[in-house]
Design an enzyme around this catalytic site. Structure first.
Site, PDB file in Angstrom:
ATOM      1  N   GLU A  29      45.446  36.235  44.466  1.00  0.00           N
ATOM      2  CA  GLU A  29      44.974  37.334  43.525  1.00  0.00           C
ATOM      3  C   GLU A  29      43.464  36.935  43.393  1.00  0.00           C
ATOM      4  O   GLU A  29      43.290  35.774  43.179  1.00  0.00           O
ATOM      5  CB  GLU A  29      45.766  37.120  41.924  1.00  0.00           C
ATOM      6  CG  GLU A  29      47.147  37.512  42.120  1.00  0.00           C
ATOM      7  CD  GLU A  29      48.139  36.526  41.738  1.00  0.00           C
ATOM      8  OE1 GLU A  29      47.759  35.518  41.136  1.00  0.00           O
ATOM      9  OE2 GLU A  29      49.431  36.663  42.092  1.00  0.00           O
TER      10      GLU A  29
ATOM     11  N   TYR B  79      37.191  37.066  51.332  1.00  0.00           N
ATOM     12  CA  TYR B  79      38.619  37.201  52.086  1.00  0.00           C
ATOM     13  C   TYR B  79      38.365  38.427  52.881  1.00  0.00           C
ATOM     14  O   TYR B  79      39.135  38.115  53.896  1.00  0.00           O
ATOM     15  CB  TYR B  79      39.605  37.626  50.731  1.00  0.00           C
ATOM     16  CG  TYR B  79      39.395  36.552  49.612  1.00  0.00           C
ATOM     17  CD1 TYR B  79      39.391  35.186  50.085  1.00  0.00           C
ATOM     18  CD2 TYR B  79      39.717  36.785  48.146  1.00  0.00           C
ATOM     19  CE1 TYR B  79      39.537  34.208  49.139  1.00  0.00           C
ATOM     20  CE2 TYR B  79      39.531  35.808  47.548  1.00  0.00           C
ATOM     21  CZ  TYR B  79      39.652  34.595  47.905  1.00  0.00           C
ATOM     22  OH  TYR B  79      39.712  33.420  46.776  1.00  0.00           O
TER      23      TYR B  79
END
Ligand code: COA
Length: 145
Positions: free
Chosen positions: A101, A113
């Site tokens: 998250e 990411y």
């Protein structure tokens, strides 16, 4: 050099955490985490620790807990390099996918990411406090690479 963190590394990791997060993880929590076989923390170091990643292994899932690079060394590819090594060793430990998250406004982390192949898979409204922010849910399949 990439290494698995030990209790001797906690002070340095905490110093990166507190420079990186409004609500840093407590050292007592990190020390307890290190006692668990399902907890993994890896660091990239030169003379000192530059970047670290911690995650929890739950069956074949690696749940990312924390990722940070010392502010003095950001934007030089250290987190990405460390992540690639962590993914390699996670595969050897039976992990087939990672989940995480991230604050939906954390553009540098989201770019990191995505550059590693993580995909957006959901959004949790107002998940974070201090300040309030949505959480973007992301995952990365590594099983069949
Ligand atoms: C997010 C963080 C870990 C990135 O670490 P880093 O060592 O600076 O990242 P890298 O230099 O390895 O960058 C890797 C990729 O991330 C992206 N990236 C990193 N910083 C970026 C920035 N400021 N803006 C845009 N993209 C960025 C780029 O895509 C980069 O790939 P590229 O160089 O091939 O273009 C670092 O900014 C940090 O510690 N932030 C505070 C803590 C945090 O928010 N952690 C994530 C919590 S979920």
């Amino acid at each position: 050099m990439i290494k698995r963190c030990t209790k001797d590394d906690i002070d340095k990791i905490y110093s990166i955490e507190e420079k990186s997060f409004a609500d840093p993880m407590k050292t007592e929590t990190m020390l307890k985490d290190l006692d668990r076989d399902s907890y993994f923390c890896y660091a990239l170091s030169e003379e000192d620790i530059i970047s670290f990643i911690s995650f929890e292994k739950v069956f074949d899932e690696g749940q990312i807990i924390s990722v940070a690079t010392d502010p003095r060394y950001r934007g030089k590819g250290f987190a990405k390099k460390l992540f690639h090594e962590v993914i390699k060793s996670a595969k050897e430990n039976g992990i087939t996918f990672f989940t995480l998250e991230v604050r939906s406004n954390n553009t540098s982390a989201i770019a990191l990411y995505k550059s590693l192949g993580f995909k957006e898979v959901g959004l949790r409204k107002n998940y974070y406090q201090n300040p309030v922010c949505d959480a973007l849910l992301m995952d990365l399949q590594i099983g069949d690479e």
